[in-house]
Design an enzyme around this catalytic site. Structure first.
Site, PDB file in Angstrom:
ATOM      1  N   LYS A  22       0.702  -1.064   0.031  1.00 48.89           N
ATOM      2  CA  LYS A  22       0.209  -0.119   0.066  1.00 48.89           C
ATOM      3  C   LYS A  22       0.657   1.245  -0.725  1.00 48.89           C
ATOM      4  O   LYS A  22       0.902   2.745  -0.920  1.00 48.89           O
ATOM      5  CB  LYS A  22      -0.916  -0.143   1.404  1.00 48.89           C
ATOM      6  CG  LYS A  22      -1.653   1.375   1.732  1.00 48.89           C
ATOM      7  CD  LYS A  22      -2.573   1.295   2.242  1.00 48.89           C
ATOM      8  CE  LYS A  22      -1.770   1.631   3.749  1.00 48.89           C
ATOM      9  NZ  LYS A  22      -1.852   2.991   4.034  1.00 48.89           N
ATOM     10  N   CYS A 117      -3.864   8.455  10.523  1.00 50.60           N
ATOM     11  CA  CYS A 117      -4.320   7.445  11.481  1.00 50.60           C
ATOM     12  C   CYS A 117      -3.737   8.706  13.004  1.00 50.60           C
ATOM     13  O   CYS A 117      -2.633   9.115  12.744  1.00 50.60           O
ATOM     14  CB  CYS A 117      -3.992   6.252  11.734  1.00 50.60           C
ATOM     15  SG  CYS A 117      -4.558   4.881  10.841  1.00 50.60           S
ATOM     16  N   ILE A 124       5.271  17.655   8.690  1.00 51.36           N
ATOM     17  CA  ILE A 124       5.847  17.689   7.692  1.00 51.36           C
ATOM     18  C   ILE A 124       6.967  18.615   7.046  1.00 51.36           C
ATOM     19  O   ILE A 124       7.181  18.878   5.758  1.00 51.36           O
ATOM     20  CB  ILE A 124       5.272  17.318   6.125  1.00 51.36           C
ATOM     21  CG1 ILE A 124       4.065  18.734   5.900  1.00 51.36           C
ATOM     22  CG2 ILE A 124       3.928  16.147   6.474  1.00 51.36           C
ATOM     23  CD1 ILE A 124       3.226  18.811   4.515  1.00 51.36           C
ATOM     24  N   GLN A 126      10.549  18.221   7.481  1.00 49.48           N
ATOM     25  CA  GLN A 126      10.946  17.786   6.818  1.00 49.48           C
ATOM     26  C   GLN A 126      10.573  17.894   4.361  1.00 49.48           C
ATOM     27  O   GLN A 126      12.087  18.190   3.968  1.00 49.48           O
ATOM     28  CB  GLN A 126      12.296  16.295   6.837  1.00 49.48           C
ATOM     29  CG  GLN A 126      11.977  16.636   8.500  1.00 49.48           C
ATOM     30  CD  GLN A 126      13.133  17.567   8.757  1.00 49.48           C
ATOM     31  OE1 GLN A 126      14.057  17.382   7.661  1.00 49.48           O
ATOM     32  NE2 GLN A 126      13.347  18.479   9.340  1.00 49.48           N
ATOM     33  N   ASP A 305       4.674  -0.004  12.352  1.00 53.36           N
ATOM     34  CA  ASP A 305       3.541  -0.671  11.745  1.00 53.36           C
ATOM     35  C   ASP A 305       3.685  -2.192  12.358  1.00 53.36           C
ATOM     36  O   ASP A 305       2.185  -2.378  11.894  1.00 53.36           O
ATOM     37  CB  ASP A 305       3.579  -0.841  10.194  1.00 53.36           C
ATOM     38  CG  ASP A 305       3.362   0.586   9.202  1.00 53.36           C
ATOM     39  OD1 ASP A 305       3.552   2.101  10.715  1.00 53.36           O
ATOM     40  OD2 ASP A 305       3.203   1.080   8.482  1.00 53.36           O
TER      41      ASP A 305
HETATM   42  C1  UD1 Z   1       4.940   6.432   7.009  1.00 55.80           C
HETATM   43  C2  UD1 Z   1       3.830   5.017   6.572  1.00 55.80           C
HETATM   44  C3  UD1 Z   1       3.529   4.280   7.565  1.00 55.80           C
HETATM   45  C4  UD1 Z   1       4.693   4.844   8.743  1.00 55.80           C
HETATM   46  C5  UD1 Z   1       5.900   5.717   8.497  1.00 55.80           C
HETATM   47  C6  UD1 Z   1       6.984   5.078   9.636  1.00 55.80           C
HETATM   48  C7  UD1 Z   1       2.434   5.685   4.725  1.00 55.80           C
HETATM   49  C8  UD1 Z   1       1.397   6.234   3.786  1.00 55.80           C
HETATM   50  N1  UD1 Z   1       2.854   6.293   5.973  1.00 55.80           N
HETATM   51  O1  UD1 Z   1       4.497   7.354   7.424  1.00 55.80           O
HETATM   52  O2  UD1 Z   1       3.084   3.558   7.791  1.00 55.80           O
HETATM   53  O3  UD1 Z   1       4.358   3.794  10.015  1.00 55.80           O
HETATM   54  O4  UD1 Z   1       6.131   6.124   7.203  1.00 55.80           O
HETATM   55  O5  UD1 Z   1       8.013   4.036   8.430  1.00 55.80           O
HETATM   56  O6  UD1 Z   1       3.048   5.920   3.917  1.00 55.80           O
HETATM   57  N2  UD1 Z   1       8.977  13.238  10.603  1.00 55.80           N
HETATM   58  C9  UD1 Z   1       8.933  15.000  11.261  1.00 55.80           C
HETATM   59  N3  UD1 Z   1       8.853  15.444  10.101  1.00 55.80           N
HETATM   60  C10 UD1 Z   1       8.687  15.147   8.459  1.00 55.80           C
HETATM   61  C11 UD1 Z   1       8.548  13.982   8.338  1.00 55.80           C
HETATM   62  C12 UD1 Z   1       8.513  12.927   9.495  1.00 55.80           C
HETATM   63  O7  UD1 Z   1       9.151  15.433  12.446  1.00 55.80           O
HETATM   64  O8  UD1 Z   1       8.681  16.546   8.080  1.00 55.80           O
HETATM   65  C13 UD1 Z   1       8.822  11.913  11.856  1.00 55.80           C
HETATM   66  C14 UD1 Z   1       7.303  11.781  12.293  1.00 55.80           C
HETATM   67  O9  UD1 Z   1       6.297  12.396  13.061  1.00 55.80           O
HETATM   68  C15 UD1 Z   1       8.058  10.556  12.728  1.00 55.80           C
HETATM   69  C16 UD1 Z   1       9.401  10.291  12.442  1.00 55.80           C
HETATM   70  O10 UD1 Z   1       9.878  11.409  11.322  1.00 55.80           O
HETATM   71  O11 UD1 Z   1       8.057  10.771  14.028  1.00 55.80           O
HETATM   72  C17 UD1 Z   1       9.035   8.819  10.913  1.00 55.80           C
HETATM   73  O12 UD1 Z   1       7.720   9.975  10.026  1.00 55.80           O
HETATM   74  P1  UD1 Z   1       7.989   9.703   7.984  1.00 55.80           P
HETATM   75  O13 UD1 Z   1       8.044   8.292   8.596  1.00 55.80           O
HETATM   76  O14 UD1 Z   1       7.458  10.307   7.871  1.00 55.80           O
HETATM   77  O15 UD1 Z   1       6.471   8.493   8.846  1.00 55.80           O
HETATM   78  P2  UD1 Z   1       5.322   8.484   7.662  1.00 55.80           P
HETATM   79  O16 UD1 Z   1       5.356   9.452   5.958  1.00 55.80           O
HETATM   80  O17 UD1 Z   1       4.252   9.538   8.044  1.00 55.80           O
END
Ligand code: UD1
Length: 443
Positions: A22, A117, A124, A126, A305
């Site tokens: 997915k 979720c 976001i 980064q 996950d």
């Molecule tokens: C994606 C997945 C999710 C999975 C996660 C980690 C999708 C739709 N979702 O979520 O299923 O659990 O990867 O493997 O693909 N963070 C920041 N700033 C940012 C981006 C991230 O602080 O700009 C932090 C987040 O809060 C979190 C960590 O970095 O603590 C990892 O997040 P990230 O890998 O980006 O997860 P998602 O893309 O949201």
């Protein structure tokens, strides 16, 4: 409202065929609009999030032809609008990939801030930092990210933390920037590699995906391609944990065993036998499981996950286990629900301490998010003589629908009903309410 009734208490024994990933598919569908030529994508998972994203892509003007539940043709030449509707975005997290895709191709994108979720704050920053580094102006206006650039120019970008979403989004925008981009501290997840392979099959030049340094040489144009998405490691891992928790024997087919190594290692630690084949793994649990510790980490560490599903197995393992969640701060909301089923689980900060019990029993529980829902389904299947009822306020999302369909194919006692249940709560009964986050999204 749909309800799912599961009668557990028997080992799960059977074979299961895993669908496309997915989280890879969502990024790949967004990236597919980056060319004006037709892109043919195979091995799509047939889940709600995919349909929502395809609707959003259609809405901005692309031609989307669903050839079959697992195949789609997308042609981005007719895109007339770089502004994505909130209606679509609020339902799924991965809508943010349209930012990188539209910005890369049209140098302009307007996408509402994503839902997803409710497992943590999920900024976001980064992603936006990456777009700005490439030369875009990025503003948040009326709840939407508005990104614009005269021209995107390659840059050396250091991510402050390992982020799957930011790595993929920046990779997409940089694929059509002028010059070279280097992303340091990049995520190494299999779906990052899959998206890079997909973009490369469209003519992009991306090297190093799968390591923490990704090098991208921007190209002016991308072309059409045919591409098959990798299998879903989380769906596979969920079945592996279901085999463990029910002391079953499941052959999980159509997987890349390398992607499952973290789960495999943990299941072996708690006493399961895991046999690897070229494209399958078999998990056999024929004795009481034993305790272990697990900490979630970016790939190749143990995936966040997969944390709730493995925790269910640990609730039934002999001894005291410790689960540490290091990615999302809000991922133990299922713990109280498991306690209602007889688990002995205590959460302190980002750690859950689990004293294994011999069996789980029925109760009224509710699932706070997608993977927690999968975990409660596993708990319901493992619990002796239990009826589990899964309520949904929205459609059962993503992977969970695949799991439930598969379980029903195995003739485990699973019934799907519509409407509100009037069944009395007996002591052998579990009622699981599935409340997807406000937006109805999945992870
Ligand atoms: C994606 C997945 C999710 C999975 C996660 C980690 C999708 C739709 N979702 O979520 O299923 O659990 O990867 O493997 O693909 N963070 C920041 N700033 C940012 C981006 C991230 O602080 O700009 C932090 C987040 O809060 C979190 C960590 O970095 O603590 C990892 O997040 P990230 O890998 O980006 O997860 P998602 O893309 O949201």
């Amino acid at each position: 409202m749909e309800q799912y009734v599961i009668k557990g208490g028997n080992p799960l024994v059977g074979e299961v065929e895993i669908g496309g990933a997915k989280n890879a598919a969502l990024a790949i569908l967004a990236a597919a609009i980056m060319t004006d030529e037709m892109v043919y994508i195979e091995n799509l998972p047939d889940v709600r999030d995919i349909n929502v994203l395809l609707e959003a892509i259609k809405e901005i003007g692309a031609v989307v032809e669903r050839v079959s539940p697992t195949e789609v043709k997308i042609t981005g030449s007719t895109i007339s609008d770089i502004s994505v509707e909130y209606e679509y975005i609020k339902k799924i997290r991965a809508s943010y990939y349209l930012l990188g895709a539209l910005l890369g191709k049209y140098k302009s994108a307007e996408v509402p801030l994503p839902g997803g979720c409710n497992i943590g704050s999920r900024p976001i920053d980064q992603h936006l930092k990456g777009f700005r580094a490439l030369g875009a102006s990025v503003d948040i206006l009326h709840g939407a990210v508005v990104a614009k650039a005269e021209n995107l120019t390659g840059k050396h970008i250091f991510l402050d933390m390992v982020s799957v979403g930011a790595t993929i989004n920046i990779m997409m925008a940089a694929a059509m920037a002028t010059g070279n981009t280097i992303i340091e501290n990049a995520a190494r997840e299999p779906h990052v590699v899959d998206v890079a392979n997909f973009l490369n099959s469209m003519g992009a030049s991306i090297k190093g995906a799968g390591t923490d340094v990704i090098r991208i040489q921007g190209v002016e144009k991308l072309h059409g391609t045919t591409y098959s998405i990798i299998p879903d490691q989380i769906e596979a891992g969920t079945f592996m944990c279901a085999a463990a928790a029910t002391r079953g024997d499941i052959m999980v087919k159509n997987v890349i065993p390398k992607h499952l190594e973290a789960t495999t290692a943990k299941l072996e630690e708690i006493g399961c036998q895991v046999e690897e084949f070229d494209d399958a793994v078999r998990v056999v649990a024929n004795k009481r499981l034993t305790r272990t510790h697990v900490k979630t980490m970016p790939y190749p560490g143990y995936p966040t996950d997969m944390q709730p599903q493995f925790a269910v197995a640990l609730t039934l393992a002999e001894g005291t286990s410790i689960v540490t969640e290091s990615i999302f701060e809000n991922r133990f909301k299922y713990a109280d629900e498991l306690s209602r089923m007889g688990a002995n689980i205590k959460v302190e900060g980002n750690t859950a301490i689990i004293d294994g019990v011999e069996k789980l029993t029925g109760a009224r529980v509710s699932a706070p998010d997608l993977r927690a829902g999968a975990a409660l389904v596993i708990a319901g299947l493992a619990a002796g003589a239990v009826t589990g009822i899964l309520h949904t306020v929205f459609n059962i999302p993503a992977i969970l629908s695949g799991i439930l369909t598969q379980i029903s194919l195995w003739s485990i006692n699973l019934r799907i009903m519509s409407g509100k249940s009037n069944l009395p709560l007996l002591n052998s009964e579990t009622i699981i309410s599935f409340f997807v986050s406000r937006s109805g999204s999945s992870t």
